[in-house]
Design an enzyme around this catalytic site. Structure first.
Site, PDB file in Angstrom:
ATOM      1  N   CYS A  27       0.829  -1.208   0.000  1.00 20.83           N
ATOM      2  CA  CYS A  27       0.000   0.000   0.000  1.00 20.83           C
ATOM      3  C   CYS A  27       0.868   1.265   0.000  1.00 20.83           C
ATOM      4  CB  CYS A  27      -0.893  -0.034   1.239  1.00 20.83           C
ATOM      5  SG  CYS A  27      -1.717   1.517   1.601  1.00 20.83           S
ATOM      6  N   CYS A  30       0.302   3.483   3.040  1.00 19.62           N
ATOM      7  CA  CYS A  30       0.948   2.919   4.230  1.00 19.62           C
ATOM      8  C   CYS A  30       2.446   3.204   4.207  1.00 19.62           C
ATOM      9  CB  CYS A  30       0.721   1.409   4.289  1.00 19.62           C
ATOM     10  SG  CYS A  30      -1.020   0.926   4.339  1.00 19.62           S
TER      11      CYS A  30
END
Length: 102
Positions: A27, A30
């Site tokens: 991600c 993230c």
């Protein structure tokens, strides 16, 4: 800051606020949050517990907390959820949330 389910369980038994970030290695949001959480750990680590949970390593925790997207944050105090949100967050917002419950 640790990525460990055992640390999470012990932290939830304590009285300090616990900020949990559920993340995925793939991600990009993230990945951008990682240095923000490092800064938060540096600034607030003596007053709060900060735990990162890798969704691939701990699918049981993802299910337990009902996480649907990454990153997702939970702030726990005295074993109770007091705040949750998802997406990229600025350091100031995370600090404010932690400091509300110190």
């Amino acid at each position: 800051m640790k990525d460990n389910a055992n640390i999470l369980d012990k932290a939830l038994e304590g009285t300090a606020p616990v900020l949990i970030e559920f993340y995925a290695t793939w991600c990009p949001h993230c990945q951008r949050m990682a240095p923000v959480l490092d800064m938060l750990q540096e600034e607030e680590g003596n007053r709060a517990v900060i735990v990162r949970v890798d969704q691939e390593r701990h699918p049981d925790l993802v299910e337990r907390f009902g996480v649907k997207s990454f990153p997702t944050f939970f702030l726990m105090k005295d074993g109770q959820q007091v705040w949750t949100d998802s997406g990229e967050k600025p350091l100031s917002e995370l600090k404010d949330m932690v400091n509300r419950f110190v």
